[in-house]
Design a protein around this motif. Structure first.
Motif, PDB file in Angstrom:
ATOM      1  N   LEU A 225     -78.833  21.989  35.438  1.00 46.20           N
ATOM      2  CA  LEU A 225     -77.888  23.105  35.504  1.00 46.20           C
ATOM      3  C   LEU A 225     -78.261  24.127  36.567  1.00 46.20           C
ATOM      4  O   LEU A 225     -77.762  25.249  36.546  1.00 46.20           O
ATOM      5  N   LEU A 240     -77.723  21.822  24.379  1.00 44.57           N
ATOM      6  CA  LEU A 240     -78.399  21.922  25.675  1.00 44.57           C
ATOM      7  C   LEU A 240     -79.886  21.597  25.555  1.00 44.57           C
ATOM      8  O   LEU A 240     -80.689  21.959  26.408  1.00 44.57           O
ATOM      9  N   LEU A 246     -82.099  25.792  33.746  1.00 49.37           N
ATOM     10  CA  LEU A 246     -81.164  26.762  33.189  1.00 49.37           C
ATOM     11  C   LEU A 246     -81.890  28.094  33.082  1.00 49.37           C
ATOM     12  O   LEU A 246     -82.973  28.167  32.490  1.00 49.37           O
ATOM     13  N   THR A 247     -81.325  29.148  33.643  1.00 47.47           N
ATOM     14  CA  THR A 247     -81.977  30.455  33.614  1.00 47.47           C
ATOM     15  C   THR A 247     -81.323  31.373  32.594  1.00 47.47           C
ATOM     16  O   THR A 247     -80.186  31.166  32.176  1.00 47.47           O
ATOM     17  N   GLN A 250     -77.888  32.884  33.650  1.00 47.29           N
ATOM     18  CA  GLN A 250     -76.780  31.946  33.464  1.00 47.29           C
ATOM     19  C   GLN A 250     -76.314  31.954  32.015  1.00 47.29           C
ATOM     20  O   GLN A 250     -75.117  32.011  31.724  1.00 47.29           O
ATOM     21  N   LEU A 251     -77.271  31.872  31.107  1.00 45.15           N
ATOM     22  CA  LEU A 251     -76.949  31.813  29.686  1.00 45.15           C
ATOM     23  C   LEU A 251     -76.327  33.122  29.213  1.00 45.15           C
ATOM     24  O   LEU A 251     -75.378  33.120  28.416  1.00 45.15           O
TER      25      LEU A 251
END
Length: 276
Positions: A225, A240, A246-247, A250-251
């Motif tokens: 991602l 997920l 994934l940072t 982003q979340l």
């Protein structure tokens, strides 16, 4: 030697040891994310004398949701306490303040790269690359410790490209270990896409535009991602687990639920529980 996921904690913002740099150095424009315009180098009207945000507990309700999805990856405290040795921009000369504001975005980019490199070192499937990854992480960290003058003239784009080559190799190794047919949606325009319950295990979603996409109940286990735009993406009940690169920003920009399953590298956003 495999690096511990806890190393990522050192790459999170520590506002108590920062001089509110993100609230001063960065510009923003009145929009759905910010309630007003602010020029780079100008303190936000909500920044207090102690460098704390006066509306931190109600940022979203006050029209500053953009602040809640931002993370400096620890660059704020690095610039404040290391690069400028604890010298506050409020008490220094205007020239020093300007240099601090110029350097902060550079170090922030380098710290983001450190996040990816550190996470890559926790992935067993990429063990054959760990020596290279560790060496590049050490070089990247060394860059963050250069003088303000060196940092201001640093070609971050060139260094990012070098890091990206190794991260791509990491991604290929990790996703190869995910069973089933894997989708390649790198850079895809998936804005508003209806992907409810979609099987995206081991998918390449690097740089994909997933703005306002419906990923309710989707299976994103082992998906890459990095750089995916998750603004207003619905991750309710999505899985997920083992998704990587994934940072937290982003979340934080996405929507989710208590049943959204997340990798250990990130935390469940507080505003998900409040439905904001």
């Amino acid at each position: 030697m495999q690096d511990h996921p806890g190393d990522l904690m050192d790459l999170r913002g520590d506002c108590a040891n920062c001089f509110g740099l993100c609230c001063v150095a960065l510009p923003f424009t009145a929009s759905a994310d910010f309630a007003l315009d602010k020029a780079a180098g100008t303190p936000c009207r909500n920044l207090q004398d102690d460098h704390r945000c006066g509306i931190h507990a109600r940022l979203r309700q006050s029209g500053f949701s953009g602040c809640t999805v931002y993370d400096c990856f620890g660059a704020g405290q690095k610039v404040s306490q290391v690069t400028f040795a604890g010298q506050d921009w409020r008490t220094g000369s205007p020239e020093q303040a300007r240099r601090m504001f110029d350097v902060f975005p550079v170090v922030r980019q380098l710290h983001e790269l450190l996040w990816y490199l550190t996470e890559a070192l926790t992935l067993p499937a990429a063990s054959t690359l760990h020596t290279e990854l560790r060496g590049l992480r050490e070089r990247t960290d060394a860059l963050t410790r250069r003088t303000p003058e060196d940092l201001a003239s640093l070609d971050v784009a060139a260094h990012r490209q070098e890091v990206n080559v190794l991260l791509l190799k990491t991604s290929e190794l990790v996703r190869a270990g995910v069973s089933g047919r894997k989708k390649n949606r790198r850079g895809a325009d998936l804005i508003g896409a209806r992907l409810k319950g979609a099987d995206l295990r081991g998918a390449n979603l690097r740089g994909a535009y997933l703005i306002a996409a419906d990923l309710t109940g989707a299976d994103l286990r082992g998906a890459d991602l990095i750089g995916a735009d998750l603004r207003d993406t619905d991750l309710t009940d999505a899985d997920l687990t083992d998704a990587f690169f994934l940072t937290q920003p982003q979340l934080n920009a996405a929507r989710g639920s208590a049943d959204t399953r997340l990798p250990a590298s990130v935390e469940r956003p507080v505003h998900w529980a409040a439905g904001l």
